[in-house]
Design a protein around this motif. Sequence first.
Motif, mmCIF file in Angstrom:
data_model
loop_
_atom_site.group_PDB
_atom_site.id
_atom_site.type_symbol
_atom_site.label_atom_id
_atom_site.label_comp_id
_atom_site.label_asym_id
_atom_site.label_seq_id
_atom_site.Cartn_x
_atom_site.Cartn_y
_atom_site.Cartn_z
ATOM 1 N N PRO A 2 0.821 -1.226 0.000
ATOM 2 C CA PRO A 2 0.000 0.000 0.000
ATOM 3 C C PRO A 2 0.854 1.276 0.000
ATOM 4 O O PRO A 2 0.527 2.247 -0.686
ATOM 5 C CB PRO A 2 -0.816 -0.123 1.293
ATOM 6 C CG PRO A 2 -0.930 -1.608 1.512
ATOM 7 C CD PRO A 2 0.373 -2.182 1.025
ATOM 8 N N GLN A 3 1.967 1.270 0.731
ATOM 9 C CA GLN A 3 2.875 2.419 0.724
ATOM 10 C C GLN A 3 3.408 2.667 -0.693
ATOM 11 O O GLN A 3 3.427 3.802 -1.169
ATOM 12 C CB GLN A 3 4.038 2.138 1.680
ATOM 13 C CG GLN A 3 5.099 3.209 1.725
ATOM 14 C CD GLN A 3 4.649 4.445 2.480
ATOM 15 O OE1 GLN A 3 3.881 4.326 3.440
ATOM 16 N NE2 GLN A 3 5.089 5.622 2.047
ATOM 17 N N VAL A 4 3.827 1.593 -1.368
ATOM 18 C CA VAL A 4 4.374 1.744 -2.720
ATOM 19 C C VAL A 4 3.308 2.285 -3.676
ATOM 20 O O VAL A 4 3.573 3.201 -4.463
ATOM 21 C CB VAL A 4 4.918 0.394 -3.236
ATOM 22 C CG1 VAL A 4 5.198 0.462 -4.731
ATOM 23 C CG2 VAL A 4 6.181 -0.008 -2.467
ATOM 24 N N LEU A 5 2.091 1.760 -3.599
ATOM 25 C CA LEU A 5 1.068 2.195 -4.557
ATOM 26 C C LEU A 5 0.599 3.616 -4.247
ATOM 27 O O LEU A 5 0.279 4.388 -5.154
ATOM 28 C CB LEU A 5 -0.078 1.196 -4.599
ATOM 29 C CG LEU A 5 0.372 -0.154 -5.203
ATOM 30 C CD1 LEU A 5 -0.759 -1.174 -5.161
ATOM 31 C CD2 LEU A 5 0.853 0.007 -6.643
ATOM 32 N N SER A 6 0.582 3.978 -2.987
ATOM 33 C CA SER A 6 0.300 5.368 -2.618
ATOM 34 C C SER A 6 1.380 6.279 -3.201
ATOM 35 O O SER A 6 1.085 7.335 -3.780
ATOM 36 C CB SER A 6 0.266 5.476 -1.095
ATOM 37 O OG SER A 6 0.121 6.817 -0.676
ATOM 38 N N THR A 7 2.623 5.847 -3.086
ATOM 39 C CA THR A 7 3.752 6.616 -3.610
ATOM 40 C C THR A 7 3.667 6.774 -5.126
ATOM 41 O O THR A 7 3.883 7.869 -5.663
ATOM 42 C CB THR A 7 5.079 5.910 -3.219
ATOM 43 O OG1 THR A 7 5.245 6.038 -1.805
ATOM 44 C CG2 THR A 7 6.268 6.510 -3.936
ATOM 45 N N LEU A 8 3.335 5.682 -5.828
ATOM 46 C CA LEU A 8 3.263 5.764 -7.290
ATOM 47 C C LEU A 8 2.124 6.678 -7.728
ATOM 48 O O LEU A 8 2.227 7.371 -8.746
ATOM 49 C CB LEU A 8 3.094 4.369 -7.902
ATOM 50 C CG LEU A 8 4.274 3.405 -7.702
ATOM 51 C CD1 LEU A 8 3.989 2.060 -8.378
ATOM 52 C CD2 LEU A 8 5.574 3.998 -8.240
ATOM 53 N N THR A 9 1.031 6.688 -6.978
ATOM 54 C CA THR A 9 -0.081 7.603 -7.278
ATOM 55 C C THR A 9 0.380 9.045 -7.109
ATOM 56 O O THR A 9 0.140 9.903 -7.969
ATOM 57 C CB THR A 9 -1.268 7.329 -6.339
ATOM 58 O OG1 THR A 9 -1.605 5.945 -6.365
ATOM 59 C CG2 THR A 9 -2.487 8.155 -6.745
ATOM 60 N N ALA A 10 1.040 9.313 -5.982
ATOM 61 C CA ALA A 10 1.476 10.684 -5.685
ATOM 62 C C ALA A 10 2.556 11.157 -6.648
ATOM 63 O O ALA A 10 2.601 12.338 -7.010
ATOM 64 C CB ALA A 10 1.981 10.763 -4.246
ATOM 65 N N ALA A 11 3.427 10.234 -7.078
ATOM 66 C CA ALA A 11 4.520 10.629 -7.965
ATOM 67 C C ALA A 11 4.000 11.193 -9.290
ATOM 68 O O ALA A 11 4.660 12.024 -9.917
ATOM 69 C CB ALA A 11 5.450 9.437 -8.226
ATOM 70 N N THR A 65 -3.130 9.070 -1.096
ATOM 71 C CA THR A 65 -1.722 9.491 -1.109
ATOM 72 C C THR A 65 -1.182 9.897 0.267
ATOM 73 O O THR A 65 -0.016 10.280 0.363
ATOM 74 C CB THR A 65 -1.522 10.688 -2.068
ATOM 75 O OG1 THR A 65 -2.339 11.771 -1.627
ATOM 76 C CG2 THR A 65 -1.866 10.316 -3.483
ATOM 77 N N VAL A 113 -0.125 8.346 2.997
ATOM 78 C CA VAL A 113 1.095 7.702 3.506
ATOM 79 C C VAL A 113 2.313 7.975 2.615
ATOM 80 O O VAL A 113 3.444 7.816 3.065
ATOM 81 C CB VAL A 113 0.911 6.177 3.721
ATOM 82 C CG1 VAL A 113 -0.118 5.919 4.814
ATOM 83 C CG2 VAL A 113 0.563 5.462 2.438
ATOM 84 N N ALA A 114 2.089 8.396 1.380
ATOM 85 C CA ALA A 114 3.225 8.730 0.514
ATOM 86 C C ALA A 114 3.997 9.939 1.032
ATOM 87 O O ALA A 114 5.119 10.193 0.591
ATOM 88 C CB ALA A 114 2.746 8.990 -0.921
ATOM 89 N N GLY A 115 3.422 10.674 1.974
ATOM 90 C CA GLY A 115 4.122 11.812 2.560
ATOM 91 C C GLY A 115 5.113 11.418 3.656
ATOM 92 O O GLY A 115 5.783 12.277 4.222
#
Lengths: 350, 350
Positions: free
Chosen positions: A181-190, A211, A213-215
């Motif tokens: 979930p952290q990775v997919l949140s990160t890819l969304t935010a990127a 997004t 947790v991507a912070g």
Amino acid sequence: MTSLPPTLVVGCGLIGTSVALALREHGIDVHLRDRDPEHVAAAVERGAGSAEPVHDPALVVVAVPPRATAAAVREALETYPAAVVTDVASVKGSVARDVAGGAGLDRYVGSHPMAGSERSGPLAASARLFEGRPWVITPAAGATDAAVRLVEEVAVMLGAVPTVMDADTHDRAVALVSHVPQVLSTLTAARLVDAPPAHLALAGQGLRDVTRVAGSDPALWRDIITTNAEEIGAVLTAVRDDLDTLIDALRDRDVVGGVLEAGRVGTRAIPGKHGGEPVELVVVNVQVPDTPGALSRLFAHVGESGVNIEDLRIDHELGRPVGLVEIAVAADRADELVARLTERAWSAYR
Amino acid sequence: MTSLPPTLVVGCGLIGTSVALALREHGIDVHLRDRDPEHVAAAVERGAGSAEPVHDPALVVVAVPPRATAAAVREALETYPAAVVTDVASVKGSVARDVAGGAGLDRYVGSHPMAGSERSGPLAASARLFEGRPWVITPAAGATDAAVRLVEEVAVMLGAVPTVMDADTHDRAVALVSHVPQVLSTLTAARLVDAPPAHLALAGQGLRDVTRVAGSDPALWRDIITTNAEEIGAVLTAVRDDLDTLIDALRDRDVVGGVLEAGRVGTRAIPGKHGGEPVELVVVNVQVPDTPGALSRLFAHVGESGVNIEDLRIDHELGRPVGLVEIAVAADRADELVARLTERAWSAYR
């Protein structure tokens, strides 16, 4: 437990200092160590324990970064031949493999308190950090029952909920429920990095949720992901298969509908509040002026109604000084709450 | 605006009935139509307007499912040669292309009120649904200024914030900030379908946030995704490139760190509350018993402190009847709030 002999905490970051503060509240003699003398001084200043050396600790808690954990565990087992040693690294299999073959492994019990903060370091620590959080304990086959029991007792003393599983199961579980979930949140935010402001102005609560947790701290997550690469890779490969299927069939109503349905089923597999069965909730929306005191008036009126709040959020809104508060309540109480709030002159609807 | 002549709402689902209810509150003569006579009856029963035919509406609001929108817009333009016609479909480019070449296009103004609910149908409707929400207006080149102005006035009347952009820009923007996040939330949740309960028991707030929107209505999202396939596909292809890079280098600290850093930068691009600049917030954590009234006491005390709540959430916890409330406040007020709550005997920390 208040007679627990001295404990040594190695690493005075957020987790180590929080453990130390909580143990001190139970009257335990805590000694602190860190490569960085300023961290030790800050932790001592906060009342987390003493910087004096300890000769015969009953327990050593290793709370250093994941990549340094195995070496610190080995050193503690050798230096303190009577101590039970635990660590708090968020990936357990690699630590277990790296300590294997050393001396004193019957006294080593890996663990992972699932607590954190967006801040780090001793100043962010809190004795309350572990209250109500899962604390996974991953004893290797050779660990004594007494050692496992001691670590469980410490977790309970700190208000956490201990759960025993083997290290590889833990790593597989957290890859699924936390790291991917952290990775997919990160890819969304990127994808947002170069987006025009006019596009971003349409962002709603959904994007903010996905997004959030991507912070988080990239340095910490870099360590977690590289250390649990195998388990994360297995899940991400399955995600990529689903993504490939979807990209190839974005106009196919059956394929798209099937993926969406699987996602909905997946959300229902997540346990509800307090680990219980998911309960059917309904959201009651309430308009609230964005001023100090407005929320306290609202919750006073919700409290009068006797309807329990299961969850809530404030929706961020575009261009006006009013907030939308979404209050999730049991489905059979929602109409009653709307009626009571409307009587009190709130603009409320479900 | 209260002298606006009759309005026809075509489609008595959540959005259509909500528009009708809100227009009725402004004294406007609203007529209702739907393929399903039960939907019309339910909307009439709720006070959303009349089921009687209308002869010369000034405005027609087409609020039917996305795939049926273009045909309904064309029919309205032909049937009512003096009416301004708008629609509320959440994808705009395909509607614009499908109505192109027809008669009366100077009177057609596409729009998208960015509001919804996890429920659907006329019984879920509310006159409050649009308050504070963006309402995108996507006039084609041939639309008259008067027609655009009328739709903007209706959006403002309903409490929304109108934003004008062209249809393709809208579709690109919502692909990025809404549709792709929905897809990635769905793909995360889909991995949970066969997960062992012991793994799911470790789920925290991060997983719940990332997967919340994946619980939405699959039928609605199937229509949205298949209709905006081109724009969504472009963003998803970029996501897949990032995912491929990551899967091939999950043990490479530089690659993983770079992806995580891009994600963090992306989260900072999202506008803050009320569309303003992001403000630096700090989370204050407070332990709260899970009983009616506890939150109202807490917020009464927060209100006394004079510190404004910027955001908040209740963290779901495992195995104990206490909630962790996370209150986000301006960074320079957090210590003050902790001090005031501690005085009031709350267990609070930042």
